[in-house]
Design a protein around this motif. Sequence first.
Motif, PDB file in Angstrom:
ATOM      1  N   TYR A   6     -24.892 -22.582  20.871  1.00  0.00           N
ATOM      2  CA  TYR A   6     -24.778 -21.967  22.036  1.00  0.00           C
ATOM      3  C   TYR A   6     -25.342 -22.984  23.089  1.00  0.00           C
ATOM      4  CZ  TYR A   6     -24.080 -17.524  19.142  1.00  0.00           C
ATOM      5  OH  TYR A   6     -24.044 -16.795  18.344  1.00  0.00           O
ATOM      6  N   LEU A   7     -26.685 -23.498  22.861  1.00  0.00           N
ATOM      7  CA  LEU A   7     -27.132 -24.683  23.835  1.00  0.00           C
ATOM      8  C   LEU A   7     -25.995 -25.575  23.815  1.00  0.00           C
ATOM      9  CD1 LEU A   7     -30.751 -24.381  22.877  1.00  0.00           C
ATOM     10  CD2 LEU A   7     -29.702 -22.949  24.527  1.00  0.00           C
ATOM     11  N   ALA A   8     -25.755 -25.916  22.615  1.00  0.00           N
ATOM     12  CA  ALA A   8     -25.023 -27.241  22.830  1.00  0.00           C
ATOM     13  C   ALA A   8     -23.549 -27.109  23.435  1.00  0.00           C
ATOM     14  CB  ALA A   8     -24.496 -27.686  21.095  1.00  0.00           C
ATOM     15  N   GLU A   9     -22.877 -25.872  23.414  1.00  0.00           N
ATOM     16  CA  GLU A   9     -21.494 -25.786  23.762  1.00  0.00           C
ATOM     17  C   GLU A   9     -21.313 -25.239  25.191  1.00  0.00           C
ATOM     18  OE1 GLU A   9     -18.087 -25.271  20.580  1.00  0.00           O
ATOM     19  OE2 GLU A   9     -19.124 -23.527  20.650  1.00  0.00           O
ATOM     20  N   THR A  10     -22.578 -24.961  25.686  1.00  0.00           N
ATOM     21  CA  THR A  10     -22.638 -24.758  27.317  1.00  0.00           C
ATOM     22  C   THR A  10     -23.186 -25.832  28.152  1.00  0.00           C
ATOM     23  OG1 THR A  10     -24.936 -23.728  27.080  1.00  0.00           O
ATOM     24  CG2 THR A  10     -23.134 -22.272  26.792  1.00  0.00           C
ATOM     25  N   GLY A  11     -23.761 -26.906  27.527  1.00  0.00           N
ATOM     26  CA  GLY A  11     -24.305 -28.209  28.167  1.00  0.00           C
ATOM     27  C   GLY A  11     -25.500 -28.016  28.418  1.00  0.00           C
ATOM     28  N   MET A  12     -26.545 -27.153  28.146  1.00  0.00           N
ATOM     29  CA  MET A  12     -27.761 -27.098  28.134  1.00  0.00           C
ATOM     30  C   MET A  12     -28.510 -28.075  27.423  1.00  0.00           C
ATOM     31  SD  MET A  12     -30.382 -23.883  27.877  1.00  0.00           S
ATOM     32  CE  MET A  12     -29.782 -23.111  29.379  1.00  0.00           C
TER      33      MET A  12
END
Length: 369
Positions: free
Chosen positions: A140-146
């Motif tokens: 989720y962190l990877a796919e939201t740009g975070m």
Amino acid sequence: MQPLRGVKVVDLSTLLPGPLCTLLLAEAGADVIKIERPAGDEMRGYEPKSGPDSVNFGLLNRGKKSVALDLKNATDREAALALIDEADIVVEQFRPGVMSRLGLGYDEVAARNPRLVYCSITGYGQTGPKSSTAAHDLNYLAETGMLALSADSNGAPVLPPALIADIAGGTYPAIMNILLALRQRDQTGRGCHLDISMADNLFTFMYWALGNGWTGNGWPTPGGELVTGGTARYRVYRTLDGQYLAAAPLEDKFWQNFTRVIGAPELASTDGLDSAVQQRVAALIATQSAETWIERFAGVDACTVRVVGLEHAVSDPHFAQRGLFDHKVRLSGGDVISALPVPVAEVFRDKEKVKDAPLLVSGSPNFNI
């Protein structure tokens, strides 16, 4: 009287986001029954253990009751429905569609209990192309740009030491919306279905990055922005003895104090964005030990502290004085340890300091919700 005393919760979630959500409800007085698969929540098997169960499980499920039910079995499913019929809140964490196939989806149970607040926590939400995709916090962190906003010295993203999406994107929004739904139910008499997406809720934390990108000021880069290492005023510096200082003197008044303490008052008029300034500050910090710097910064408003390990942090007199670790959990092996600190104000918590982690009861529950 605790604010959620008398509120009845059925917890069908596993691992972290949902169980932590229902732990917060329980700490505020709610009566939580955790329905587990016949073999028990997967987290019961995690290491380290105290007795038959994981310490992690005990920390996340303090003060709840627990029962093992096979939701694919008609008899056990009826037992689950009987509990849900009497509940105020259901928290579940299955992939979209699973609960409906079991006859336990929102439409099915709300027809029997229209006052029910039904909270579904998933990675990508109940709808959308990714809604059924298997993923974990890191994804989720990877796919939201975070994740891309953090980088090591080689420019590679840094693995976060905390489960940000699970807790900040899952647990906390779930709690917030459950409490809002209870308030709305007071006004309307009806519950609702809450669709909590861990990925969706990560974007809130990047408000500054979104603002930059949407206004044409450039999409942020790791190491290049105010809070990603792009200024000397917000950096981690290595000291002479190999330890680190976390320096965040962002405002001018703090930056002036900081530059004076490190012996470079001429830098007070700079914004800290120039790489030469950053290198100069780093070189100065590297000339002394962390202990020396902490002594020099003592009593100075410069937003500069030593980077310490968790074992040091939990023994910090400040946190001890605030009673952060005063509540206890009795684990299945009999060990009594500090309960997980939770963001529920002490005024709302039970005066009973020691509570048990739930043992797994098999078969139809012999207790009332």
